[in-house]
Design a protein around this motif. Structure first.
Motif, short mmCIF file in Angstrom:
data_model
loop_
_atom_site.label_atom_id
_atom_site.label_comp_id
_atom_site.label_asym_id
_atom_site.label_seq_id
_atom_site.Cartn_x
_atom_site.Cartn_y
_atom_site.Cartn_z
N UNK A 122 47.45 37.84 30.38
CA UNK A 122 48.37 38.93 30.69
C UNK A 122 47.81 39.74 31.85
N UNK A 123 48.56 39.77 32.96
CA UNK A 123 48.06 40.46 34.16
C UNK A 123 48.63 41.86 34.29
N UNK A 124 47.84 42.74 34.91
CA UNK A 124 48.28 44.10 35.19
C UNK A 124 47.75 44.51 36.57
N UNK A 125 48.67 44.87 37.47
CA UNK A 125 48.27 45.36 38.79
C UNK A 125 47.76 46.79 38.61
N UNK A 126 46.50 47.02 38.94
CA UNK A 126 45.90 48.33 38.71
C UNK A 126 46.09 49.28 39.89
N UNK A 127 45.72 48.82 41.08
CA UNK A 127 45.77 49.70 42.24
C UNK A 127 45.53 48.91 43.52
N UNK A 128 45.73 49.62 44.64
CA UNK A 128 45.37 49.05 45.93
C UNK A 128 44.16 49.80 46.45
N UNK A 129 43.11 49.06 46.77
CA UNK A 129 41.88 49.67 47.27
C UNK A 129 41.62 49.18 48.70
N UNK A 130 40.53 49.62 49.28
CA UNK A 130 40.17 49.16 50.62
C UNK A 130 39.88 47.67 50.63
N UNK A 131 39.42 47.17 49.49
CA UNK A 131 39.11 45.74 49.38
C UNK A 131 40.38 44.89 49.25
N UNK A 132 41.41 45.49 48.65
CA UNK A 132 42.64 44.74 48.42
C UNK A 132 43.32 45.18 47.13
N UNK A 133 44.15 44.31 46.59
CA UNK A 133 44.89 44.63 45.36
C UNK A 133 44.06 44.22 44.15
N UNK A 134 43.87 45.18 43.25
CA UNK A 134 43.05 44.94 42.07
C UNK A 134 43.96 44.59 40.89
N UNK A 136 40.52 40.57 42.81
CA UNK A 136 40.92 41.36 43.97
C UNK A 136 41.39 40.42 45.07
N UNK A 137 42.56 40.70 45.62
CA UNK A 137 43.10 39.87 46.69
C UNK A 137 43.64 40.72 47.83
N UNK A 138 43.47 40.24 49.05
CA UNK A 138 43.98 40.98 50.21
C UNK A 138 45.50 40.89 50.29
N UNK A 139 46.04 39.82 49.72
CA UNK A 139 47.49 39.64 49.69
C UNK A 139 47.92 39.26 48.29
N UNK A 140 49.19 39.51 48.00
CA UNK A 140 49.69 39.24 46.65
C UNK A 140 51.08 38.62 46.72
N UNK A 141 51.28 37.56 45.94
CA UNK A 141 52.60 36.93 45.81
C UNK A 141 53.04 37.09 44.36
#
Length: 405
Positions: free
Chosen positions: A59-71, A84-89
């Motif tokens: 079960x995934x949950x998008x937490x936030x966007x940081x300088x590193x990417x999407x957590x 953590x990913x720089x891009x998200x689909x």
């Protein structure tokens, strides 16, 4: 497919093949369906592994966007993992719409009301089945259960079945299934359910239908809640993720493909949308086009359509011509469809002399329609299509006959 085989066995006498004491093992059919699905899923997982894709099931949950990417936090059994990913689909798909009709929630808990997911695992053939919603999924399930022996009633709010399908095609499909025993209640609104009945209103009066099971099939909605879209501010449009022609959302480096964007809600559309997203992520400009996406209703006979209908062509102000030809103009169709009454309807843009829509009912329309999609996508001129050679004898020749007529 099993239902088609059963129909062939039951009506084989039309072709000189007579079968006695036909048995249909529905439980075996469901087990075989599960085996086929598992084979396909395993194949996809193997393909992912071969391409060095890490598959995380949880079960995934998008937490936030940081300088590193999407957590993103993923709950895997009793553990939480962070990615953590720089891009998200985003490709979370859709789910069945469950209307606030009295008795529906209770019916779901009791197993009396089913969605398309549960009915595919149903091992007992209901004697009486009510399908609420005369769209694609509802009609496919109505077709299947009608073939294997259920008494089926379809209740639809609109004045026609099959949603946006061409009017003449939907009318012919309904006529075919009325002959096979399916009852259609059009312009009817379901008001409540009991433990054994569906109550509906039509023409100011109230009616009820007795049944063993109910299929709730009034449509699907994108899954946009429960995994944190709001945490990064992804914009929605009428309950779907809003995207542009490149699959981009309003949040930079966030893309969405498939049912979740609410555009087409077909598996083959999702494949192409995902390709567009990935291409743009990798710096290769690509855009999504929807005007030549084929649609198929897997009833028996099949319905296959692509492009404009007469209704949409009129709405867009297109100056078009239309030709409707009986499928019996194809010798192969006549040989394989005794008493068949299918049609092929062709729409041509008179200004540009291009094919803009084709609508067919008759087997095997689903295997022909891709060729029409190619013609529309590449904007082939009618004169160029006339020069194509179709194999003989095939049902696909009906397209050539329709264009020449």
């Amino acid at each position: 497919h099993s239902a088609k085989v059963l129909d062939y066995a039951k009506y084989g006498g039309k072709y000189g093949v007579k079968c006695d004491a036909i048995e249909y093992d529905h439980k075996f059919v469901v087990a075989r369906k599960n085996k086929v699905v598992n084979t396909l899923v395993s194949g996809i997982k193997m393909k992912l592994k071969m391409n060095k894709v890490t598959l995380v099931e949880g079960q995934a949950m998008i937490l936030e966007r940081t300088l590193e990417g999407f957590k993103v936090q993923v709950q895997v059994q009793d553990q939480e993992e962070i990615y953590i990913g720089k891009r998200m689909l985003i490709a979370t798909g859709s789910t069945s719409i469950i209307p606030p009709i009295p008795g529906v929630e209770v019916g779901i808990k009791k197993g009396f009301v089913l969605t398309n997911k549960e009915i595919l695992d149903l091992e007992i053939i209901p004697k009486k089945l009510v399908v609420i919603g005369g769209g694609v999924i509802g009609l496919e399930m109505a077709s299947y259960y009608n073939s294997i022996g259920s008494q089926v009633t379809v209740i639809e709010m609109l004045s026609k079945i099959a949603g946006g399908t061409d009017y003449d095609i939907s009318k012919l499909l309904m006529k075919h299934y009325e002959k096979k025993g399916i009852e259609f209640k059009l312009e009817s609104k379901v008001t409540r359910l009991t433990d054994t009945q569906v109550i509906y209103e039509a023409n100011g009066s109230e009616y009820q239908v007795d049944c063993d099971k109910v299929l709730m099939s009034i449509g699907r909605r994108p899954v946009t809640t429960g995994y944190g879209l709001e945490n990064i501010g992804v914009e929605l449009d009428r309950g779907a993720i809003k995207v542009d022609e490149q699959g981009r959302t309003n949040v930079v480096n966030v893309y969405a493909a498939g049912d979740v964007n609410g555009k087409s809600m077909l598996a083959h559309t999702a494949y192409r949308e995902a390709e567009v997203c990935v291409n743009n992520i990798l710096g290769k400009k690509d855009v999504m086009r929807y005007h030549a996406i084929p649609n198929v209703i897997y009833t028996n006979p099949e319905v296959a359509t692509v492009g404009e209908t007469e209704e949409t062509a009129k709405e867009k102000g297109i100056n078009y011509s239309v030709t409707t030809l009986k499928m019996n103009y194809s010798g192969r169709y006549v040989a394989e469809n005794e008493d068949g009454d299918g049609i092929c309807k062709v729409l041509i843009d008179k200004k540009y002399n291009r094919l803009i829509g084709v609508h067919m009912i008759g087997n095997p329309s689903s295997e022909i329609i891709f060729g029409v999609s190619l013609m529309i996508e590449t904007e082939m001129k009618i004169d160029d299509i006339k020069e194509l050679v179709f194999p003989h004898p095939t049902v696909s020749e009906i397209l050539r006959e329709s264009i020449f007529s």
